[in-house]
Design an enzyme around this catalytic site. Structure first.
Site, PDB file in Angstrom:
ATOM      1  N   GLY A  15     -20.884  -8.151  -3.302  1.00  0.00           N
ATOM      2  CA  GLY A  15     -21.326  -9.106  -3.899  1.00  0.00           C
ATOM      3  C   GLY A  15     -21.088 -10.097  -2.851  1.00  0.00           C
ATOM      4  N   ASP A  50      -4.756  -6.627   1.787  1.00  0.00           N
ATOM      5  CA  ASP A  50      -4.430  -6.354   0.371  1.00  0.00           C
ATOM      6  C   ASP A  50      -3.971  -7.939  -0.352  1.00  0.00           C
ATOM      7  OD1 ASP A  50      -4.033  -6.552  -2.108  1.00  0.00           O
ATOM      8  OD2 ASP A  50      -3.709  -4.339  -1.797  1.00  0.00           O
ATOM      9  N   VAL A  51      -5.129  -9.304  -0.948  1.00  0.00           N
ATOM     10  CA  VAL A  51      -4.086 -10.605  -0.712  1.00  0.00           C
ATOM     11  C   VAL A  51      -3.127 -10.324  -1.578  1.00  0.00           C
ATOM     12  CG1 VAL A  51      -6.649 -11.487  -0.495  1.00  0.00           C
ATOM     13  CG2 VAL A  51      -5.843 -10.856  -3.028  1.00  0.00           C
ATOM     14  N   GLY A  79     -11.761 -11.751  -5.943  1.00  0.00           N
ATOM     15  CA  GLY A  79     -10.665 -11.498  -7.333  1.00  0.00           C
ATOM     16  C   GLY A  79     -11.096 -10.924  -7.756  1.00  0.00           C
ATOM     17  N   TYR A 142      -8.182 -14.335 -16.151  1.00  0.00           N
ATOM     18  CA  TYR A 142      -9.021 -14.010 -15.346  1.00  0.00           C
ATOM     19  C   TYR A 142      -9.311 -15.691 -14.997  1.00  0.00           C
ATOM     20  CZ  TYR A 142     -13.559 -14.025 -12.792  1.00  0.00           C
ATOM     21  OH  TYR A 142     -14.592 -14.158 -12.053  1.00  0.00           O
ATOM     22  N   LYS A 146      -8.493 -18.341 -12.281  1.00  0.00           N
ATOM     23  CA  LYS A 146      -9.798 -19.793 -11.957  1.00  0.00           C
ATOM     24  C   LYS A 146      -8.871 -20.688 -12.307  1.00  0.00           C
ATOM     25  CE  LYS A 146     -11.359 -15.955  -9.834  1.00  0.00           C
ATOM     26  NZ  LYS A 146     -11.328 -16.055  -8.721  1.00  0.00           N
TER      27      LYS A 146
HETATM   28  P1  NDP Z   1     -17.068  -7.181  -6.922  1.00  0.00           P
HETATM   29  O1  NDP Z   1     -16.372  -7.057  -7.467  1.00  0.00           O
HETATM   30  O2  NDP Z   1     -18.001  -7.503  -6.572  1.00  0.00           O
HETATM   31  O3  NDP Z   1     -15.938  -8.154  -5.196  1.00  0.00           O
HETATM   32  C1  NDP Z   1     -14.550  -8.274  -4.801  1.00  0.00           C
HETATM   33  C2  NDP Z   1     -14.062  -8.505  -3.721  1.00  0.00           C
HETATM   34  O4  NDP Z   1     -12.185  -8.291  -3.760  1.00  0.00           O
HETATM   35  C3  NDP Z   1     -14.029  -6.748  -2.559  1.00  0.00           C
HETATM   36  O5  NDP Z   1     -14.714  -7.373  -1.772  1.00  0.00           O
HETATM   37  C4  NDP Z   1     -12.864  -6.470  -3.440  1.00  0.00           C
HETATM   38  O6  NDP Z   1     -12.869  -5.011  -2.206  1.00  0.00           O
HETATM   39  C5  NDP Z   1     -12.193  -7.082  -2.597  1.00  0.00           C
HETATM   40  N1  NDP Z   1     -10.537  -7.144  -3.629  1.00  0.00           N
HETATM   41  C6  NDP Z   1      -9.905  -7.284  -4.762  1.00  0.00           C
HETATM   42  N2  NDP Z   1      -9.193  -6.784  -4.906  1.00  0.00           N
HETATM   43  C7  NDP Z   1      -8.518  -6.987  -3.793  1.00  0.00           C
HETATM   44  C8  NDP Z   1      -7.147  -7.129  -3.259  1.00  0.00           C
HETATM   45  N3  NDP Z   1      -6.248  -6.916  -3.993  1.00  0.00           N
HETATM   46  N4  NDP Z   1      -7.308  -7.505  -2.230  1.00  0.00           N
HETATM   47  C9  NDP Z   1      -7.431  -8.233  -1.405  1.00  0.00           C
HETATM   48  N5  NDP Z   1      -9.398  -7.713  -2.016  1.00  0.00           N
HETATM   49  C10 NDP Z   1      -9.189  -7.664  -3.180  1.00  0.00           C
HETATM   50  O7  NDP Z   1     -16.413  -9.307  -6.575  1.00  0.00           O
HETATM   51  P2  NDP Z   1     -18.065 -10.790  -7.395  1.00  0.00           P
HETATM   52  O8  NDP Z   1     -18.459 -10.428  -5.847  1.00  0.00           O
HETATM   53  O9  NDP Z   1     -18.852 -10.181  -8.485  1.00  0.00           O
HETATM   54  O10 NDP Z   1     -16.800 -11.745  -6.740  1.00  0.00           O
HETATM   55  C11 NDP Z   1     -15.783 -12.215  -5.849  1.00  0.00           C
HETATM   56  C12 NDP Z   1     -15.432 -13.129  -6.266  1.00  0.00           C
HETATM   57  O11 NDP Z   1     -16.232 -14.078  -7.370  1.00  0.00           O
HETATM   58  C13 NDP Z   1     -14.367 -13.163  -7.227  1.00  0.00           C
HETATM   59  O12 NDP Z   1     -13.027 -13.955  -6.889  1.00  0.00           O
HETATM   60  C14 NDP Z   1     -15.004 -13.118  -8.892  1.00  0.00           C
HETATM   61  O13 NDP Z   1     -14.041 -13.818  -9.509  1.00  0.00           O
HETATM   62  C15 NDP Z   1     -15.592 -14.714  -8.272  1.00  0.00           C
HETATM   63  N6  NDP Z   1     -16.185 -14.731  -9.325  1.00  0.00           N
HETATM   64  C16 NDP Z   1     -17.732 -13.569  -9.808  1.00  0.00           C
HETATM   65  C17 NDP Z   1     -18.666 -14.292 -10.784  1.00  0.00           C
HETATM   66  C18 NDP Z   1     -19.472 -12.851 -10.746  1.00  0.00           C
HETATM   67  O14 NDP Z   1     -20.638 -13.497 -12.011  1.00  0.00           O
HETATM   68  N7  NDP Z   1     -19.699 -12.127  -9.841  1.00  0.00           N
HETATM   69  C19 NDP Z   1     -18.658 -15.405 -11.567  1.00  0.00           C
HETATM   70  C20 NDP Z   1     -18.030 -16.019 -11.504  1.00  0.00           C
HETATM   71  C21 NDP Z   1     -16.552 -16.110 -10.216  1.00  0.00           C
HETATM   72  P3  NDP Z   1     -11.775  -4.196  -2.270  1.00  0.00           P
HETATM   73  O15 NDP Z   1     -12.066  -3.657  -3.433  1.00  0.00           O
HETATM   74  O16 NDP Z   1     -12.511  -3.105  -0.757  1.00  0.00           O
HETATM   75  O17 NDP Z   1     -10.415  -5.112  -2.170  1.00  0.00           O
END
Ligand code: NDP
Length: 236
Positions: A15, A50-51, A79, A142, A146
């Site tokens: 993403g 893991d964050v 996130g 959420y 944010k």
């Molecule tokens: P994805 O769900 O595609 O990716 C989320 C990423 O966060 C993954 O790499 C996942 O990796 C990682 N992640 C989630 N939980 C944890 C954790 N506990 N520890 C470590 N890593 C974690 O999301 P997007 O790419 O869509 O979103 C990225 C950011 O942008 C997020 O913060 C989201 O809130 C924000 N955002 C997204 C929007 C959208 O339209 N897509 C709009 C506005 C903001 P893994 O699961 O392997 O841990």
């Protein structure tokens, strides 16, 4: 050739985070990505973390510092969401999202600023969301997480701004990733009608802004919230 900066993108395996990591790699930076799965783009140092766990974050930083040196650019991107109407949202649903999005960013920030203070420079970019300031039904957890990132970035700016460290927030609107693909089609249509640009964005359109905020061109920008939302949230 001079080595690039040490950059860390949390959640950089897919993403928006993946696009951000690739944008920094294209600049010639030394890029590390963390995620729970431990995947990442070619050319990046991929570290499992893991964050929601400080020990895991600490171990990741140790690994990254050994290979790339202290982190100079931190992109707090990891996130999640867990949408529910308030009536159905449990305390656990609320806390899980806050723990990942807000406290998770705090954990990485706390660990990264140690090295930035010693380096006498640093850039922190928080990936927030348009809904943090616009609000969204079903996303009380959420949106609160944010919005909290804005207070974090602005307090950091006041605390460490004199040490050549900037902190900014990027607030994406709807971006084509797994997170938005999970929305049902009618809802996607409705959202597109509300967005002046009439479409969702590609992750690269967010990544370019993040890369720019970390560049010398943005050296005097701190505590700002930069929307990348096609005009959806105008006014915040
Ligand atoms: P994805 O769900 O595609 O990716 C989320 C990423 O966060 C993954 O790499 C996942 O990796 C990682 N992640 C989630 N939980 C944890 C954790 N506990 N520890 C470590 N890593 C974690 O999301 P997007 O790419 O869509 O979103 C990225 C950011 O942008 C997020 O913060 C989201 O809130 C924000 N955002 C997204 C929007 C959208 O339209 N897509 C709009 C506005 C903001 P893994 O699961 O392997 O841990």
């Amino acid at each position: 050739m001079a080595q690039g900066r040490s950059v860390l993108v949390t959640g950089g395996n897919r993403g928006i985070g993946l696009a951000i990591a690739q944008a920094f790699l294209a600049e010639g930076d030394q890029v590390a990505v963390t995620s729970r799965s431990g995947d990442g783009p070619e050319g990046a140092l991929t570290v499992k973390a893991d964050v929601t766990n400080m020990e895991s974050i600490d171990q990741a930083f140790e690994q990254i510092e050994q290979v790339h040196g202290p982190v100079e650019v931190l992109v707090n991107n990891a996130g999640m969401n867990n949408d529910q109407l308030l009536m159905r949202m449990s305390e656990e649903d609320f806390e899980q999202v806050l723990d990942t999005n807000l406290t998770g960013s705090f954990r990485a920030l706390k660990r990264a600023t140690r090295g930035m203070i010693r380096l006498k420079k640093g850039r922190v970019i928080f990936i927030s969301s348009v809904v943090g300031l616009y609000g969204s039904p079903g996303q009380i957890n959420y949106a609160a997480s944010k919005a909290g990132l804005v207070g974090m970035a602005r307090s950091l700016t006041r605390e460490l701004g004199s040490r050549n460290i900037t902190a900014n927030v990027v607030a994406p609107g709807y971006i084509n990733t797994e997170m938005t693909q999970a929305l049902d089609e009618d809802l996607q249509k409705q959202y597109k009608q509300a967005i002046p640009a009439g479409r969702f964005a590609d992750p690269d359109e967010v990544a370019n802004v993040v890369r720019w905020l970390a560049s010398d061109e943005a050296s005097y920008i701190s505590g700002a919230v930069i929307p990348v939302d096609g005009g959806l949230g105008m006014g915040h």
